[in-house]
Every structure is written in structure tokens, then in C-alpha cells.
Design a protein around this motif. Structure first.
Motif, PDB file in Angstrom:
ATOM      1  N   THR A 298       5.544  14.489  -0.934  1.00  0.00           N
ATOM      2  CA  THR A 298       5.703  14.193  -2.357  1.00  0.00           C
ATOM      3  C   THR A 298       5.612  15.465  -3.193  1.00  0.00           C
ATOM      4  OG1 THR A 298       3.335  13.672  -2.489  1.00  0.00           O
ATOM      5  CG2 THR A 298       4.835  11.833  -2.171  1.00  0.00           C
ATOM      6  N   ARG A 299       4.792  16.410  -2.761  1.00  0.00           N
ATOM      7  CA  ARG A 299       4.708  17.686  -3.478  1.00  0.00           C
ATOM      8  C   ARG A 299       6.057  18.404  -3.430  1.00  0.00           C
ATOM      9  NH1 ARG A 299       0.570  20.928  -5.087  1.00  0.00           N
ATOM     10  NH2 ARG A 299      -0.961  19.589  -4.032  1.00  0.00           N
ATOM     11  N   TYR A 300       6.691  18.380  -2.245  1.00  0.00           N
ATOM     12  CA  TYR A 300       8.018  18.996  -2.109  1.00  0.00           C
ATOM     13  C   TYR A 300       9.023  18.295  -3.014  1.00  0.00           C
ATOM     14  CZ  TYR A 300      12.474  20.390  -0.010  1.00  0.00           C
ATOM     15  OH  TYR A 300      13.740  20.846   0.178  1.00  0.00           O
ATOM     16  N   PHE A 301       8.951  16.960  -3.048  1.00  0.00           N
ATOM     17  CA  PHE A 301       9.864  16.184  -3.885  1.00  0.00           C
ATOM     18  C   PHE A 301       9.655  16.508  -5.360  1.00  0.00           C
ATOM     19  CE2 PHE A 301      10.654  12.353  -6.432  1.00  0.00           C
ATOM     20  CZ  PHE A 301      11.998  12.129  -6.136  1.00  0.00           C
TER      21      PHE A 301
ATOM     22  N   LYS B  86      -9.692  20.780  -4.300  1.00  0.00           N
ATOM     23  CA  LYS B  86     -10.252  21.103  -2.989  1.00  0.00           C
ATOM     24  C   LYS B  86     -10.258  19.906  -2.047  1.00  0.00           C
ATOM     25  CE  LYS B  86     -13.308  24.835  -4.568  1.00  0.00           C
ATOM     26  NZ  LYS B  86     -14.726  25.273  -4.711  1.00  0.00           N
ATOM     27  N   PHE B  87     -10.359  18.702  -2.609  1.00  0.00           N
ATOM     28  CA  PHE B  87     -10.456  17.497  -1.785  1.00  0.00           C
ATOM     29  C   PHE B  87      -9.224  16.618  -1.992  1.00  0.00           C
ATOM     30  CE2 PHE B  87     -14.754  18.765  -3.132  1.00  0.00           C
ATOM     31  CZ  PHE B  87     -15.301  19.072  -1.898  1.00  0.00           C
ATOM     32  N   PRO B  88      -8.661  16.060  -0.927  1.00  0.00           N
ATOM     33  CA  PRO B  88      -7.491  15.186  -1.053  1.00  0.00           C
ATOM     34  C   PRO B  88      -7.809  13.934  -1.868  1.00  0.00           C
ATOM     35  CG  PRO B  88      -7.873  15.824   1.232  1.00  0.00           C
ATOM     36  CD  PRO B  88      -9.099  16.224   0.462  1.00  0.00           C
ATOM     37  N   VAL B  89      -6.840  13.482  -2.647  1.00  0.00           N
ATOM     38  CA  VAL B  89      -7.036  12.310  -3.507  1.00  0.00           C
ATOM     39  C   VAL B  89      -7.354  11.063  -2.684  1.00  0.00           C
ATOM     40  CG1 VAL B  89      -5.896  10.748  -5.136  1.00  0.00           C
ATOM     41  CG2 VAL B  89      -5.588  13.215  -5.353  1.00  0.00           C
ATOM     42  N   GLY B  90      -6.630  10.863  -1.582  1.00  0.00           N
ATOM     43  CA  GLY B  90      -6.867   9.688  -0.745  1.00  0.00           C
ATOM     44  C   GLY B  90      -8.272   9.648  -0.189  1.00  0.00           C
ATOM     45  N   ALA B  91      -8.771  10.793   0.261  1.00  0.00           N
ATOM     46  CA  ALA B  91     -10.129  10.864   0.805  1.00  0.00           C
ATOM     47  C   ALA B  91     -11.164  10.571  -0.276  1.00  0.00           C
ATOM     48  CB  ALA B  91     -10.377  12.247   1.415  1.00  0.00           C
TER      49      ALA B  91
ATOM     50  N   PHE C 243      -2.041   6.753   3.397  1.00  0.00           N
ATOM     51  CA  PHE C 243      -0.671   6.981   2.933  1.00  0.00           C
ATOM     52  C   PHE C 243      -0.618   8.089   1.878  1.00  0.00           C
ATOM     53  CE2 PHE C 243       0.779   2.453   4.141  1.00  0.00           C
ATOM     54  CZ  PHE C 243       1.314   2.921   5.317  1.00  0.00           C
ATOM     55  N   ILE C 244      -1.555   8.071   0.936  1.00  0.00           N
ATOM     56  CA  ILE C 244      -1.560   9.072  -0.133  1.00  0.00           C
ATOM     57  C   ILE C 244      -1.706  10.483   0.439  1.00  0.00           C
ATOM     58  CG2 ILE C 244      -2.897   9.985  -2.081  1.00  0.00           C
ATOM     59  CD1 ILE C 244      -3.461   7.113  -2.915  1.00  0.00           C
TER      60      ILE C 244
ATOM     61  N   SER D 251       0.832  -1.206   0.000  1.00  0.00           N
ATOM     62  CA  SER D 251       0.000   0.000   0.000  1.00  0.00           C
ATOM     63  C   SER D 251       0.864   1.254   0.000  1.00  0.00           C
ATOM     64  CB  SER D 251      -0.922   0.011   1.224  1.00  0.00           C
ATOM     65  OG  SER D 251      -1.791  -1.103   1.218  1.00  0.00           O
ATOM     66  N   LEU D 252       1.965   1.223   0.746  1.00  0.00           N
ATOM     67  CA  LEU D 252       2.870   2.375   0.794  1.00  0.00           C
ATOM     68  C   LEU D 252       3.525   2.624  -0.560  1.00  0.00           C
ATOM     69  CD1 LEU D 252       4.338   4.575   2.389  1.00  0.00           C
ATOM     70  CD2 LEU D 252       6.031   2.853   3.081  1.00  0.00           C
ATOM     71  N   ILE D 253       4.004   1.564  -1.195  1.00  0.00           N
ATOM     72  CA  ILE D 253       4.645   1.707  -2.508  1.00  0.00           C
ATOM     73  C   ILE D 253       3.638   2.209  -3.547  1.00  0.00           C
ATOM     74  CG2 ILE D 253       5.725   0.429  -4.405  1.00  0.00           C
ATOM     75  CD1 ILE D 253       6.976  -1.397  -2.263  1.00  0.00           C
ATOM     76  N   THR D 254       2.423   1.669  -3.496  1.00  0.00           N
ATOM     77  CA  THR D 254       1.384   2.125  -4.420  1.00  0.00           C
ATOM     78  C   THR D 254       1.056   3.599  -4.189  1.00  0.00           C
ATOM     79  OG1 THR D 254       0.418  -0.107  -4.420  1.00  0.00           O
ATOM     80  CG2 THR D 254      -0.951   1.673  -5.275  1.00  0.00           C
ATOM     81  N   ALA D 255       1.002   4.008  -2.924  1.00  0.00           N
ATOM     82  CA  ALA D 255       0.717   5.406  -2.598  1.00  0.00           C
ATOM     83  C   ALA D 255       1.802   6.329  -3.143  1.00  0.00           C
ATOM     84  CB  ALA D 255       0.596   5.577  -1.077  1.00  0.00           C
ATOM     85  N   VAL D 256       3.065   5.908  -3.041  1.00  0.00           N
ATOM     86  CA  VAL D 256       4.172   6.710  -3.579  1.00  0.00           C
ATOM     87  C   VAL D 256       4.046   6.848  -5.094  1.00  0.00           C
ATOM     88  CG1 VAL D 256       6.672   6.756  -3.960  1.00  0.00           C
ATOM     89  CG2 VAL D 256       5.762   6.162  -1.701  1.00  0.00           C
ATOM     90  N   SER D 257       3.710   5.758  -5.767  1.00  0.00           N
ATOM     91  CA  SER D 257       3.584   5.812  -7.225  1.00  0.00           C
ATOM     92  C   SER D 257       2.478   6.769  -7.652  1.00  0.00           C
ATOM     93  CB  SER D 257       3.316   4.411  -7.791  1.00  0.00           C
ATOM     94  OG  SER D 257       2.006   3.969  -7.476  1.00  0.00           O
TER      95      SER D 257
END
Length: 306
Positions: free
Chosen positions: A107-110, A59-64, A99-100, A24-30
């Protein structure tokens, strides 16, 4: 004896849980690094969430959004799908969404500081690289989750539910139809055929990596040998290469004679040596080679419950 089996079940539980968390973490990073910032929507709930994310001006987070979209699927899933599978899938789905959104500022900073910050236009070749790496990481993460007996919801869960109503289509066909429809919608929403093509590349690579994680890479060869000197060939293979050989009874339909068809599984590095042995003893023999995804047994790998 009960303690032994209890220990095995406990080890399997923690191993599967670890696979779900890491996958799940790796998928969230991708999704966070390579897809959402560049409007690449390779099907699934993540693809729909990406479209909604931009249509609502972020306006809304992707994970949510993904979590909300998955709720109706879980409601139907409890009725049609096994409880163990749905519980694991619910766990991995929540993890992926958390995670997302948790990784979003990092990730935005990266992306802003280490990846080339570009607008996704047809003239930017970097999106091709991002679609490749995004697809690879997504396939790796999803493959780990699938290997643990779960999914991250989305098109896979939707396809399992749809399969109860559309029995004449396979799971693979249903997933392909759902993902294709989502990619088409994203292409229309973003008004870019190029983004649609990048999404297809990501989806294709992801599916191939998932297969590699679940089934293993092509590390072995299955060899069928048809020869009048099968006994000599089998003896030489077992003596020189220390590999097992199985004789299958066959009939030559042209001659009507009984003959042995030899079956042997070898590592890729042993293939040339095997060919030389066969050709040395019978240059008129037939050799049939096929790729093997995974071999369980002596001389290869043992079954670990996954």
C-alpha cells in the motif's frame, strides 16, 4: 434429518468465515491506503493506533498496535459477552491486524506512485476524496464482518462491555461517545481541526455503508391506502400488478365508521403504476408511503440465515 441440519450449519459456517476474511481484508485496505498515510483517524482502535503510530515516529506497525490495544478488551469481553461472538471477533481482529501489516509495503508503494503524495494540510482538497473512499471501503468491510456475527474489536467491543456498566445508554450512543472522544484526541495530537473534520466525514460515510450492507438499500416501498373503495382497489392491484394486499381493520374517528386500511409492499419501479390505480378508482383516498430496507418473502428475497 440430522445430516440436513448439519449441512446447513456447515454452509453457514463457511459463508460467515468467508465474509469475515473478505471484510477484514477490505477494511485493512481502507485503513492502509486512505487513512493511515494521511493521518485520518475516524475513531475506533484504528484511530488510536494511527495516533500512536505517528507519535512514536512510525516505529511500531499499525496492525500490531491495534492488536495490543484490543487484548484488554478481549480479556473483559470473555466475561461479559457470548463465547461464539467473542471467538469470531478475535478471529476477525487478528486477521485485520495481520492484513494491515502484511499489506503495508504494497500500500505504501501504491500511495507513493499512484495517489498524489501530499502532506495533510488544509490547502489539500485530495484528503476529502480519500476520506470519502476510505469511509466507503471501511463501511463495506465492517458491514461484511458484522453480517457474519462478529466485529473487528475496537469501539464496538468496548461499547458492548461498557453497556454492562452504563445500562442507561444505548450501544449506538456508547459507540458515538467513544469514537467522538478518539477523534477529538487525534485532532489535538495532530494539531489540525481539518483532519478531525475529515475523520468525521469518514466515520459518517462508514456508518451509512454499514447500515446499507446490514439492512439493504431502499429497494421497496410500504404503502398504506385509506379509501372507501378499498375492495375495488385491492382487487385491481392483485389483478393488474400481481401483488399481494393485506386489509387492516380501522375506524374513522371523525365518522365512526369501520373501514379497511390496505397494506401493500411494492418495488420502487411499480410505485407510479400503483398510484395511478388508486387515483383512478378513488381520487379522495389517502396514500402513505414509507421506505423499506429489506423485504423477506414471496416476490422479494428469501431468508438466507444472515
Amino acid at each position: 434429518m440430522k445430516k440436513i441440519f448439519s449441512g446447513i450449519k456447515t454452509n453457514a459456517f463457511w459463508k460467515n468465515s468467508l465474509l469475515i476474511v473478505l471484510g477484514s481484508l477490505i477494511t485493512a485496505v481502507s485503513i492502509s491506503v486512505f487513512m493511515v498515510p494521511y493521518k485520518i483517524a475516524p475513531g475506533g482502535v484504528s484511530g488510536i493506533a494511527t495516533v500512536i503510530y505517528y507519535l512514536t515516529s512510525q516505529k511500531f506497525p499499525v496492525g500490531a498496535i491495534m492488536l495490543v490495544l484490543n487484548i484488554p478488551l478481549f480479556v473483559f469481553g470473555f466475561k461479559f459477552i457470548g463465547r461464539k461472538f467473542i471467538v469470531r471477533t478475535f478471529f476477525s481482529t487478528i486477521l485485520l491486524s495481520v492484513f494491515i501489516d502484511f499489506l503495508e509495503p504494497y500500500t505504501r508503494y501504491f500511495v507513493d506512485n499512484y495517489l498524489v503524495k501530499v502532506e495533510p494540510t488544509p490547502s489539500v482538497p485530495d484528503l476529502f476524496l480519500y476520506s470519502i473512499f476510505g469511509g466507503f471501503l471501511m463501511g463495506l468491510g465492517l458491514g461484511m464482518v458484522f453480517k457474519a456475527g462478529a466485529t473487528t474489536g475496537g469501539s464496538d467491543l468496548a461499547a458492548r462491555i461498557a453497556n454492562h456498566f452504563i445500562a442507561n445508554l444505548t450501544m449506538g450512543q456508547l459507540i458515538m461517545i467513544i469514537d467522538t472522544a478518539i477523534i477529538i484526541c487525534a485532532t489535538i495530537a495532530f494539531n489540525s481541526f481539518h483532519l478531525g473534520m475529515y475523520a468525521i466525514i469518514t466515520l459518517y460515510i462508514s456508518s451509512k455503508v454499514i447500515d446499507a450492507v446490514l439492512e439493504g438499500v431502499n429497494f421497496a416501498k410500504s404503502v398504506l391506502i385509506i379509501s372507501d373503495k378499498s375492495d375495488e382497489i385491492a382487487a385491481r392491484i392483485m389483478d393488474v400488478m400481481d401483488r399481494g394486499v393485506t386489509a387492516l381493520r380501522g375506524i374513522g374517528m371523525y365518522t365512526g365508521k369501520d373501514k379497511n386500511v390496505l397494506l401493500c409492499i411494492v418495488h420502487r419501479g411499480q410505485l407510479q403504476q400503483l398510484k395511478e390505480i388508486i387515483m383512478e378508482l378513488d381520487s379522495n383516498s389517502f396514500i402513505i408511503l414509507t421506505d423499506i430496507r429489506e423485504v423477506l418473502g414471496e416476490g422479494f428475497k428469501t431468508y438466507d440465515g444472515n
